[in-house]
Motif scaffolding. Structure first.
Motif, short mmCIF file in Angstrom:
data_model
loop_
_atom_site.label_atom_id
_atom_site.label_comp_id
_atom_site.label_asym_id
_atom_site.label_seq_id
_atom_site.Cartn_x
_atom_site.Cartn_y
_atom_site.Cartn_z
N ASP A 30 0.89 -1.17 0.00
CA ASP A 30 0.00 0.00 0.00
C ASP A 30 0.92 1.22 0.00
OD1 ASP A 30 -1.53 2.19 0.67
OD2 ASP A 30 -2.70 1.14 2.21
N GLY B 9 -3.07 5.06 -8.05
CA GLY B 9 -3.89 6.25 -7.82
C GLY B 9 -5.34 5.87 -7.67
N LYS C 15 -3.48 15.59 -7.59
CA LYS C 15 -2.62 15.38 -8.76
C LYS C 15 -1.82 16.64 -9.10
CE LYS C 15 -3.52 11.06 -9.94
NZ LYS C 15 -2.47 10.04 -10.05
N1 LIG Z 1 -7.62 6.26 -16.74
C1 LIG Z 1 -7.47 7.54 -16.99
O1 LIG Z 1 -8.15 8.10 -17.86
C2 LIG Z 1 -6.47 8.34 -16.20
C3 LIG Z 1 -6.34 9.69 -16.57
C4 LIG Z 1 -5.41 10.46 -15.89
C5 LIG Z 1 -4.63 9.91 -14.89
N2 LIG Z 1 -4.80 8.60 -14.55
C6 LIG Z 1 -3.95 8.11 -13.48
O2 LIG Z 1 -3.27 6.96 -13.95
C7 LIG Z 1 -2.98 6.09 -12.85
C8 LIG Z 1 -3.48 4.71 -13.19
O3 LIG Z 1 -4.89 4.76 -13.34
P1 LIG Z 1 -5.76 3.66 -14.09
O4 LIG Z 1 -6.66 4.37 -15.00
O5 LIG Z 1 -4.89 2.58 -14.57
O6 LIG Z 1 -6.67 3.20 -12.86
P2 LIG Z 1 -6.91 1.79 -12.22
O7 LIG Z 1 -7.91 2.02 -11.15
O8 LIG Z 1 -7.19 0.78 -13.27
O9 LIG Z 1 -5.46 1.43 -11.58
C9 LIG Z 1 -4.99 2.03 -10.41
C10 LIG Z 1 -4.22 0.98 -9.63
O10 LIG Z 1 -3.72 1.58 -8.43
C11 LIG Z 1 -3.86 0.63 -7.40
N3 LIG Z 1 -3.91 1.27 -6.09
C12 LIG Z 1 -4.90 2.00 -5.56
N4 LIG Z 1 -4.59 2.38 -4.32
C13 LIG Z 1 -3.36 1.88 -4.05
C14 LIG Z 1 -2.51 1.92 -2.92
N5 LIG Z 1 -2.87 2.55 -1.78
N6 LIG Z 1 -1.32 1.29 -2.99
C15 LIG Z 1 -0.95 0.63 -4.12
N7 LIG Z 1 -1.72 0.56 -5.23
C16 LIG Z 1 -2.92 1.17 -5.18
C17 LIG Z 1 -5.16 -0.09 -7.70
O11 LIG Z 1 -5.25 -1.34 -7.03
C18 LIG Z 1 -5.12 -0.21 -9.21
O12 LIG Z 1 -4.51 -1.43 -9.63
C19 LIG Z 1 -3.67 6.70 -11.63
O13 LIG Z 1 -2.71 7.42 -10.87
C20 LIG Z 1 -4.67 7.65 -12.24
O14 LIG Z 1 -4.98 8.72 -11.38
C21 LIG Z 1 -5.69 7.81 -15.18
#
Ligand SMILES: NC(=O)c1ccc[n+]([C@@H]2O[C@H](COP(=O)([O-])OP(=O)(O)OC[C@H]3O[C@@H](n4cnc5c(N)ncnc54)[C@H](O)[C@@H]3O)[C@@H](O)[C@H]2O)c1
Length: 259
Positions: free
Chosen positions: A61, A89, A154
């Protein structure tokens, strides 16, 4: 340097997984971390089957200081730590009036404290030349009133990355940030589910149709980003091709945010 090791947080998720797969082409060892070890092992197998990199997993975590310290103890035994991608995230649409203190703190704990803890331990243990890439979001620049907690957390990541970049400039550690646009991962699937629940005009549309409508309205280039688009930018920042680039923020978003 032999056995260069990179750590990717949030590696079970959509972007983290794509990033880990891409950078496995450039590192000897990639360490995947996320909350659950079981899912990570599946991801590791799939990456290992398609690259020559060694892929190891360790659940952590990122908001928990003791767990982050333990993760780095393990990583330091497995290779020369030279790369870190802070992709873990959480984010969800919430009207400002409905954000309670617990939710605000949880979003900051994962997105901002997690990035801080992972980067601080990286600075202490990395073997330069080394690089950090932080995954922020265009939500950091959007002024979206449904994402006040997420956007603020962010935005904090970007300024933290600036400080790391300047603080480490003479040590051979670089720090840059990628702002992804709209990628159809669990994060967006959950967001669309929330929107459909709260807007009767969306009730008859599929999740994919709602997402396509948001993309069409929001992105100048008119298409969503793929996880691989983000992974390519991350791989560049981690690589020697970016050896003179630090403290920068790159939007990979089809022209949505102008930096
Ligand atoms: N999907 C989008 O459109 C988008 C856009 C901008 C930014 N992001 C950023 O990209 C990153 C990845 O997002 P995603 O879309 O793959 O989302 P997602 O929810 O599929 O993946 C996020 C991962 O982070 C893990 N996670 C959450 N809390 C955690 C913790 N405390 N410790 C360790 N791991 C933890 C989750 O288990 C998950 O596997 C994030 O930081 C998100 O904010 C995503």
């Amino acid at each position: 340097m032999t056995n260069k090791l990179a750590i990717v947080t949030g590696a079970s998720g959509g972007l983290g997984l794509a990033i880990a797969s891409r950078i496995a082409e450039d590192f000897d060892t990639v360490m995947l971390t996320d909350l659950q070890e079981e899912r990570l092992s599946e991801v590791a197998e799939s990456i290992e089957s398609s690259t020559s990199a060694r892929v190891i997993v360790s659940a952590c975590d990122v908001s928990d200081q003791a767990q982050v310290a333990g993760l780095y103890d393990t990583a330091a035994r497995e290779g020369a730590i030279t790369g870190l991608v802070n992709a873990a995230g959480i984010g969800m649409f919430t009207p400002i009036a409905e954000i309670d203190v617990e939710l605000w703190d949880r979003v900051f704990a994962v997105n901002t404290r997690g990035t801080f803890l992972m980067s601080q331990h990286f600075i202490r243990t990395a073997q330069p030349p080394a690089a950090i890439v932080n995954i922020s979001s265009i939500g950091a620049r959007a002024g979206n009133d449904m994402l006040a907690h997420y956007g603020a957390s962010k935005a904090a990541v970007i300024e933290f990355s600036h400080a790391v970049a300047r603080g480490c400039a003479r040590t051979g550690i670089r720090s840059n940030t990628v702002m992804p646009g709209f990628i159809y991962t669990d994060m967006w699937r959950n967001t669309v589910a929330y929107l459909k629940q709260n807007d009767p005009s969306l009730a008859d549309l599929t999740t994919e149709q709602v997402f396509a409508g948001i993309v069409d309205q929001s992105i100048p280039m008119g298409r969503a980003q793929e996880p691989e688009d983000i992974a390519e930018a991350v791989a560049f920042f981690l690589s020697d091709r970016a050896k003179n680039i630090t403290g920068q923020t790159l939007a990979v978003d089809g022209g949505t945010v102008l930096t």
